[in-house]
Motif scaffolding. Sequence first.
Motif, short mmCIF file in Angstrom:
data_model
loop_
_atom_site.label_atom_id
_atom_site.label_comp_id
_atom_site.label_asym_id
_atom_site.label_seq_id
_atom_site.Cartn_x
_atom_site.Cartn_y
_atom_site.Cartn_z
N TYR A 343 1.98 -17.22 17.39
CA TYR A 343 1.79 -16.49 16.26
C TYR A 343 2.62 -15.33 15.91
N TRP A 344 3.94 -15.39 16.65
CA TRP A 344 4.68 -14.35 16.61
C TRP A 344 5.67 -14.49 15.53
N ALA A 345 5.78 -13.64 14.51
CA ALA A 345 6.58 -13.91 13.15
C ALA A 345 7.86 -13.75 13.87
N ASP A 376 0.32 -22.35 9.34
CA ASP A 376 0.97 -22.80 8.23
C ASP A 376 2.17 -21.95 7.67
N GLY A 377 2.53 -21.02 8.44
CA GLY A 377 3.79 -20.14 8.16
C GLY A 377 3.26 -18.92 7.43
N VAL A 378 2.17 -18.82 6.84
CA VAL A 378 1.85 -17.60 6.29
C VAL A 378 1.64 -16.44 6.95
N ARG A 379 2.35 -15.21 6.61
CA ARG A 379 2.19 -14.00 7.31
C ARG A 379 1.32 -13.32 6.94
N VAL A 380 0.42 -12.70 7.87
CA VAL A 380 -0.96 -12.13 7.99
C VAL A 380 -0.72 -10.64 8.60
N PRO A 381 -0.66 -9.63 7.69
CA PRO A 381 -0.47 -8.36 8.14
C PRO A 381 -1.88 -7.96 8.81
N VAL A 382 -1.65 -7.38 10.00
CA VAL A 382 -2.83 -6.77 10.87
C VAL A 382 -2.69 -5.41 11.23
N LEU A 383 -3.89 -5.15 11.62
CA LEU A 383 -3.94 -3.65 12.40
C LEU A 383 -4.67 -4.08 13.70
N VAL A 384 -3.83 -3.48 14.80
CA VAL A 384 -4.27 -3.75 16.09
C VAL A 384 -4.64 -2.65 16.92
N PHE A 385 -5.87 -2.62 17.59
CA PHE A 385 -6.31 -1.45 18.26
C PHE A 385 -6.21 -2.09 19.94
N GLU A 386 -5.66 -1.46 20.79
CA GLU A 386 -5.72 -1.93 22.34
C GLU A 386 -6.53 -1.13 23.11
N ALA A 387 -7.05 -1.69 24.03
CA ALA A 387 -8.04 -0.64 25.13
C ALA A 387 -7.78 -1.31 26.45
N PRO A 388 -7.97 -0.65 27.55
CA PRO A 388 -8.10 -1.11 28.83
C PRO A 388 -9.28 -2.06 28.93
N LEU A 389 -8.92 -3.10 29.54
CA LEU A 389 -10.22 -4.01 29.97
C LEU A 389 -10.66 -3.75 31.58
N VAL A 390 -11.86 -3.21 31.75
CA VAL A 390 -12.11 -2.65 33.19
C VAL A 390 -13.39 -3.62 33.53
#
Length: 665
Positions: A343-345, A376-390
């Motif tokens: 899914y990398w544009a 299907d090629g459509v670009r989806v703007p997203v907001l990503v929050f990352e946190a460590p998995l413990v």
Amino acid sequence: MKNPFSLRRRANLARPWRWLVPVLLVLLFLAVLFWLPWQARQMESNERQEQLIADTLWVEQTLRFELARSEEALATLGTDLVGKPPAPTVLQARLAQLFKNGPELRRVLWLGPDGDVLARHGTDLPAGTSVPSQGETREMARLTRVGRYTEPYGATAHLPGMLDYYLPLYRDGTYAGSLLATYSLKVLLDETVPWWFAQDNALALLDRNDMPVAARADGGPGRGIYTHRRPLDLPGASIVLATDSVKNAPRLLPNLLVGSVIVLALGLLLSLVTLWRHISRTLAAESALRQQMAFRTAMENSLITGLRARDLEGRVTYVNKAFCTMVGLPPEELVGKKPPMPYWAPEVRGDYEERFAGVLAGTITPQFETVFQRSDGVRVPVLVFEAPLVDSRGDQTGWMSSILDITDRKKAEELNRQQQEKLEASARLATMGEISSMLAHELNQPLAAISSYTAGALNVLERADKAVPFEPTSLRRALEQARQQAQRAGQIIKSVHEFVKKSEPHREPVAIRDVIEGVRALIELQARQSYVVLQLDLPAQLPPVLADRVMLEQVLLNLTRNGIEAMAGVPPEGRILEIAASADAARVAVSVIDHGHGIAPDVAERLFSPFFSTKAEGMGMGLSICRTAIEFHGGTLTHAPNPGGGTVFTFSLPRPATGGPAELQ
Ligand code: ADP
């Protein structure tokens, strides 16, 4: 596909059976456990009883045998007495021998046919001792010609139980008397019954009324648990041998084996109960976990936020439904994958790779916006929050990301921006009326100047017609001035146009002195007409400002015109208009100082409002235009009373950042 409901029902139905079988087995085990010792006790009891019976039989035989032996010895003696009677000493010796062999013998009497005692041996009975059935017994013996016993007798404190035996004697078929032997039953018991039997059992000889006539109990009284009765088969006497064991009933836990089996069984039972409780607890925990899982799955599926977990190597370990929908791929195509992800544009791949390198290095951007490419090629703007998995031990096992699809937000932002632009354009159009007024106001001055310069030129020409010498220089100057004002009018129109378009003002480094010089001629023209003296107070060194030069000229023209008009009412010698400039580290300020009538407080409140004027022919646009133009440049326009009478209007503009053009004069 199996119906989960039916599966659950079957599991519920199977549950009672699952428990019933072990419970039944345990109950059976316990029953056997308790039955076994009982059975063993029963067997032992039977065994003891049987043993007692056998022993009693044996004792009875022994007693019988002893009496039979005695009977035989008496019979032999009797035969000898009838045939050839021995000498009294011999008889006594034989009787003594008889007593020696049979200690139970108490006395032996030789009776003649009439019952008289011919000889005797042994202890006589106490006088008056009644012997039941003595006569009948002797008679019976005589008639039957066989020896016969009496019923036992004498079982009192003074006289131990006795038993008489009559042996009839015949000589050639004629009754020749009898032998009477009296036995002590007690001695018979004491001498005949072996000690080991007497130790274990209480023995008694009972008469026909069940009354004991002799007893022996070396080991104490019998317990009445194991008993047996056996009649002694003696002709004429009914005596019963009764035995009663001194032994107790066997105890329930007779030996260590049963005890240890019970201890082991109890241990087994205890461990079974513990196991049961453990299983119950495990089942309860399992059920709670299953519920938790169902709850979690439902929650994850209902989420509109995408969830993605990755291990420390960046491999996807989990995605939820919302994430799959966002990227248009099933979980199978995502879980286990390592970058580059499907899914990398391509256009933002560089960003992904840079961030992924950060993930591998253990550092992440906690929150960022990016774009995903759906299948299907459509670009989806997203907001990503990352946190460590413990994990439960507190060790980091990877990263958890929650991803918000911000397509709608982006669309709304774009829409908002467009609407804002439209709004601004409309607002500017709405001020068109104001702007046309502005144009009219600003063009007034150059047009008036052009008019006066062309009038001057016409005067020169008229004078030439009247044969006055023609002055080409003054004519050229007037026309030149008119041309300059026409150009100025053009520039004013251009400036206003720029302002309406709201495009950035055409800024360039401008020296204040040049601005003032540019409009000085116009200001002086107006000042002269009103008998006003113009004074300039400009420092030698003034930093430039970044500004639209024409706009600044217009501001100066408006302020000076207002100052000149404010002094219309003061005496001509006091009509002085001053333009001063100063600069500090941040700003360059220009003041227009008059000595006019000043500004009343009620006028001050509305001073900058469009169309506000206190003059009969004023448009009320001058100050409004000035303030807008100055603020357009990031500056301020203020006014203050002049201490020497009149008003001071000051505008200040920010100095350009250092490194700009060198200071100008
Ligand atoms: P107009 O000059 O057409 O009246 P302005 O906007 O230039 O419009 O000025 C508004 C009003 O502000 C003027 O009518 C006047 O009353 C007052 N004013 C402006 N400048 C001065 C001044 N230098 N001294 C006194 N009053 C002033």
